[in-house]
Structures are given as structure tokens and as C-alpha cells.
Design a protein around this motif. Structure first.
Motif, short mmCIF file in Angstrom:
data_model
loop_
_atom_site.label_atom_id
_atom_site.label_comp_id
_atom_site.label_asym_id
_atom_site.label_seq_id
_atom_site.Cartn_x
_atom_site.Cartn_y
_atom_site.Cartn_z
N HIS A 96 -4.21 -24.93 -12.92
CA HIS A 96 -3.46 -25.17 -14.14
C HIS A 96 -2.48 -24.02 -14.35
O HIS A 96 -2.80 -22.87 -14.04
CB HIS A 96 -4.40 -25.33 -15.34
CG HIS A 96 -5.15 -26.63 -15.30
ND1 HIS A 96 -6.28 -26.87 -16.02
CD2 HIS A 96 -4.90 -27.77 -14.58
CE1 HIS A 96 -6.69 -28.11 -15.77
NE2 HIS A 96 -5.87 -28.67 -14.90
N THR A 97 -1.29 -24.36 -14.81
CA THR A 97 -0.27 -23.32 -15.04
C THR A 97 -0.80 -22.29 -16.04
O THR A 97 -0.64 -21.08 -15.84
CB THR A 97 1.02 -23.97 -15.56
OG1 THR A 97 1.34 -25.08 -14.72
CG2 THR A 97 2.17 -23.00 -15.56
N CYS A 98 -1.41 -22.80 -17.09
CA CYS A 98 -2.14 -21.92 -18.00
C CYS A 98 -3.55 -21.85 -17.41
O CYS A 98 -4.37 -22.76 -17.63
CB CYS A 98 -2.16 -22.48 -19.42
SG CYS A 98 -3.17 -21.45 -20.49
N ALA A 119 -8.54 -18.10 -6.95
CA ALA A 119 -7.50 -17.31 -6.26
C ALA A 119 -8.14 -16.19 -5.45
O ALA A 119 -7.56 -15.70 -4.48
CB ALA A 119 -6.51 -16.76 -7.27
N GLU A 120 -9.36 -15.78 -5.85
CA GLU A 120 -10.06 -14.69 -5.14
C GLU A 120 -10.78 -15.19 -3.89
O GLU A 120 -11.40 -14.40 -3.18
CB GLU A 120 -11.08 -14.01 -6.07
CG GLU A 120 -10.47 -13.19 -7.19
CD GLU A 120 -9.86 -14.04 -8.29
OE1 GLU A 120 -10.36 -15.15 -8.55
OE2 GLU A 120 -8.83 -13.61 -8.87
N GLY A 121 -10.77 -16.50 -3.67
CA GLY A 121 -11.35 -17.03 -2.43
C GLY A 121 -12.72 -17.68 -2.59
O GLY A 121 -13.32 -18.11 -1.60
N ARG A 122 -13.24 -17.76 -3.82
CA ARG A 122 -14.49 -18.51 -4.01
C ARG A 122 -14.19 -19.99 -3.78
O ARG A 122 -13.12 -20.48 -4.14
CB ARG A 122 -14.99 -18.34 -5.46
CG ARG A 122 -15.47 -16.95 -5.82
CD ARG A 122 -16.91 -16.71 -5.43
NE ARG A 122 -17.80 -17.82 -5.79
CZ ARG A 122 -18.34 -18.01 -7.01
NH1 ARG A 122 -18.06 -17.18 -7.99
NH2 ARG A 122 -19.14 -19.04 -7.24
N PRO A 138 -12.04 -22.90 -16.34
CA PRO A 138 -10.79 -22.17 -16.20
C PRO A 138 -10.80 -21.35 -14.90
O PRO A 138 -11.86 -20.95 -14.43
CB PRO A 138 -10.78 -21.23 -17.41
CG PRO A 138 -11.64 -21.92 -18.42
CD PRO A 138 -12.70 -22.63 -17.64
N TYR A 139 -9.66 -21.14 -14.32
CA TYR A 139 -9.42 -20.32 -13.11
C TYR A 139 -9.69 -21.06 -11.80
O TYR A 139 -9.41 -20.51 -10.74
CB TYR A 139 -10.23 -19.00 -13.12
CG TYR A 139 -10.02 -18.19 -14.36
CD1 TYR A 139 -8.80 -17.57 -14.62
CD2 TYR A 139 -11.04 -18.07 -15.31
CE1 TYR A 139 -8.60 -16.83 -15.78
CE2 TYR A 139 -10.85 -17.34 -16.47
CZ TYR A 139 -9.63 -16.72 -16.70
OH TYR A 139 -9.42 -16.01 -17.85
N TRP A 140 -10.25 -22.27 -11.84
CA TRP A 140 -10.60 -22.97 -10.60
C TRP A 140 -9.54 -24.04 -10.28
O TRP A 140 -9.34 -24.97 -11.06
CB TRP A 140 -11.97 -23.62 -10.70
CG TRP A 140 -13.10 -22.64 -10.70
CD1 TRP A 140 -13.56 -21.93 -11.77
CD2 TRP A 140 -13.89 -22.25 -9.57
NE1 TRP A 140 -14.60 -21.12 -11.38
CE2 TRP A 140 -14.83 -21.29 -10.03
CE3 TRP A 140 -13.92 -22.61 -8.22
CZ2 TRP A 140 -15.78 -20.70 -9.20
CZ3 TRP A 140 -14.86 -22.02 -7.39
CH2 TRP A 140 -15.77 -21.07 -7.88
N ASP A 168 0.96 -22.83 -5.54
CA ASP A 168 -0.02 -21.91 -4.96
C ASP A 168 -0.95 -22.62 -3.98
O ASP A 168 -1.28 -22.09 -2.93
CB ASP A 168 -0.82 -21.21 -6.06
CG ASP A 168 0.03 -20.18 -6.79
OD1 ASP A 168 1.12 -19.86 -6.29
OD2 ASP A 168 -0.39 -19.71 -7.86
N ILE A 169 -1.35 -23.85 -4.32
CA ILE A 169 -2.23 -24.60 -3.40
C ILE A 169 -1.45 -25.05 -2.17
O ILE A 169 -1.96 -25.01 -1.05
CB ILE A 169 -2.88 -25.79 -4.13
CG1 ILE A 169 -3.96 -25.29 -5.07
CG2 ILE A 169 -3.44 -26.82 -3.15
CD1 ILE A 169 -5.09 -24.53 -4.43
N ALA A 170 -0.19 -25.44 -2.37
CA ALA A 170 0.62 -25.87 -1.21
C ALA A 170 0.70 -24.73 -0.20
O ALA A 170 0.68 -24.95 1.02
CB ALA A 170 2.01 -26.28 -1.67
N SER A 171 0.75 -23.49 -0.67
CA SER A 171 0.87 -22.38 0.28
C SER A 171 -0.49 -21.86 0.75
O SER A 171 -0.67 -21.56 1.93
CB SER A 171 1.70 -21.24 -0.31
OG SER A 171 1.17 -20.85 -1.55
N GLU A 172 -1.49 -21.79 -0.12
CA GLU A 172 -2.76 -21.18 0.31
C GLU A 172 -3.81 -22.19 0.77
O GLU A 172 -4.71 -21.83 1.51
CB GLU A 172 -3.34 -20.28 -0.81
CG GLU A 172 -3.86 -21.03 -2.01
CD GLU A 172 -4.10 -20.14 -3.24
OE1 GLU A 172 -5.04 -20.41 -3.99
OE2 GLU A 172 -3.33 -19.18 -3.44
N GLY A 173 -3.70 -23.44 0.33
CA GLY A 173 -4.66 -24.48 0.74
C GLY A 173 -6.07 -24.22 0.23
O GLY A 173 -6.31 -23.29 -0.54
#
Ligand code: PA5
Ligand code: NI
Length: 188
Positions: A96-98, A119-122, A138-140, A168-173
């Protein structure tokens, strides 16, 4: 009293629970195989699918409400069954953008998984099946994956100010994917 959140009139909407559609929805987003370039492991298999008629991958039906704190966005997400090579059909997935906003997914029909990552890889996944609700905190980042041979239909609810961040998902998957291999569903 001064209202900081937009005042609107109450309303109701009809949902077709079996087909997975919201017939009167103001917004109807359709994503086809050709919208999914870059998301699957087997890019050649995706190109073959596009050449064979570019089938609908998933649809999202929503009647928008103000995109602000206090309101709740809601939609029906209907993901078709199928595979790209041996990888099950899935949604693009997004944060989510927010990023401090959650989402609930109630499965109305079908079977699959909600794949989630931080974003931390969990990374974490939850089964999706009729009558089961998945809470995406939130954050997932989250992506749904259809492992059945019928549509995977979910009713999603999230804060009006959440927004969708696809970049972000398009680049990190996602580090985990779901495949059918030797007749078995595998998450690797
Ligand atoms: O808000 C959500 O999480 C869902 O409504 C999704 O948008 C829907 O399932 C489609 O997936 P995506 O937005 O990742 O393409
Ligand atoms: Ni979401």
C-alpha cells in the motif's frame, strides 16, 4: 462539528458471490496475460499464452469511495485459474502506498494462497479458501495465487487512503512462488 472526512450518503451494493462480480460497480479493472509481463518465471510460456488469445487473468470490481482516512475501500477480486508454464496464475501484488494500512481478504470461492512479504525480506503465506479471512497487516505486500481449477474470488476491504504501490514489487518480486510440479503443489 467540523467534519474532516468527506460526508457521503449511505449505500448498498450487490455482489454475485458465485461468479465473483459486482454488477453495478463503477470501476471494472481487467488484467490480461499481456499485463503480466515481467511477473512470471517462465517468460516464454507467458508469451505463448498471449499469442493464444491473451486470456483474462484477473478482474477487480469496485465502487469508489473517497480515498481518505475514515472511509473504507472495498472490492471483489476474481483471479482466473491457470498456469504460466508450471506457475499458478497470480495477481501482480503490491504494497500500500500508505504502508501503515492493513487489508482484509475474505475468500468467497476457490482455493489458493495469499503470499505476503515485507521490505526487510520476511515472507509468509496463508491459505485462501471459502469462508476463511486473511488479515494482511500494515507493511506487508500481498499477492493472491489461484491453485484451483475455478476462479478465486475474494472480497477485500482496506482504508480509503491506502493506495497501491506496484513499482516496488515489480522490481523486487516475491522470494516464494507457487508451482505445480510432478502433480504436486510446491512453494519454493
Ligand atoms: O486491494 C487489493 O489488495 C486487491 O483488491 C487487489 O488490488 C486485487 O486483488 C488485484 O491485485 P493487484 O492490485 O496486486 O493487481
Ligand atoms: Ni492491497
Amino acid at each position: 462539528m467540523k467534519k474532516t472526512t468527506q460526508f457521503i450518503e449511505p449505500f448498498g451494493v450487490d455482489i454475485d458471490l458465485d461468479i465473483g462480480a459486482m454488477p453495478g460497480a463503477a470501476h471494472h479493472l481487467v488484467r490480461r496475460a499481456s499485463d503480466m509481463r515481467g511477473y512470471y518465471t517462465d517468460e516464454a510460456a507467458l508469451e505463448r499464452l498471449i499469442c493464444q488469445g491473451d486470456p483474462v487473468h484477473y478482474e477487480v470490481f469496485e465502487t469508489p469511495v473517497p480515498e481518505e482516512i475514515g472511509h473504507l475501500m472495498y472490492c471483489i477480486s476474481t483471479l482466473q485459474p491457470g498456469r504460466v508454464g508450471d506457475e499458478y496464475f497470480m495477481t501482480k501484488g503490491h504494497y500500500h502506498t500508505c504502508i501503515e494500512t492493513a487489508e482484509t481478504y475474505l475468500t468467497l470461492r476457490g482455493n489458493g494462497y495469499m503470499m505476503m512479504k515485507t521490505a526487510e525480506g520476511r515472507v509468509c503465506w496463508e491459505p485462501m479458501c471459502r469462508g476463511r479471512m486473511v488479515y494482511v497487516p500494515p507493511y506487508w505486500a500481498h499477492r493472491s495465487i489461484n491453485t484451483a481449477d475455478e476462479p478465486l474470488v475474494s472480497f477485500c476491504v482496506y482504508p480509503g487512503n491506502a493506495g497501491h504501490n506496484y513499482g516496488d514489487i515489480a522490481s523486487e518480486g516475491f522470494s516464494k512462488r507457487v508451482y505445480l510440479r510432478d502433480g504436486q503443489e510446491v512453494i519454493v
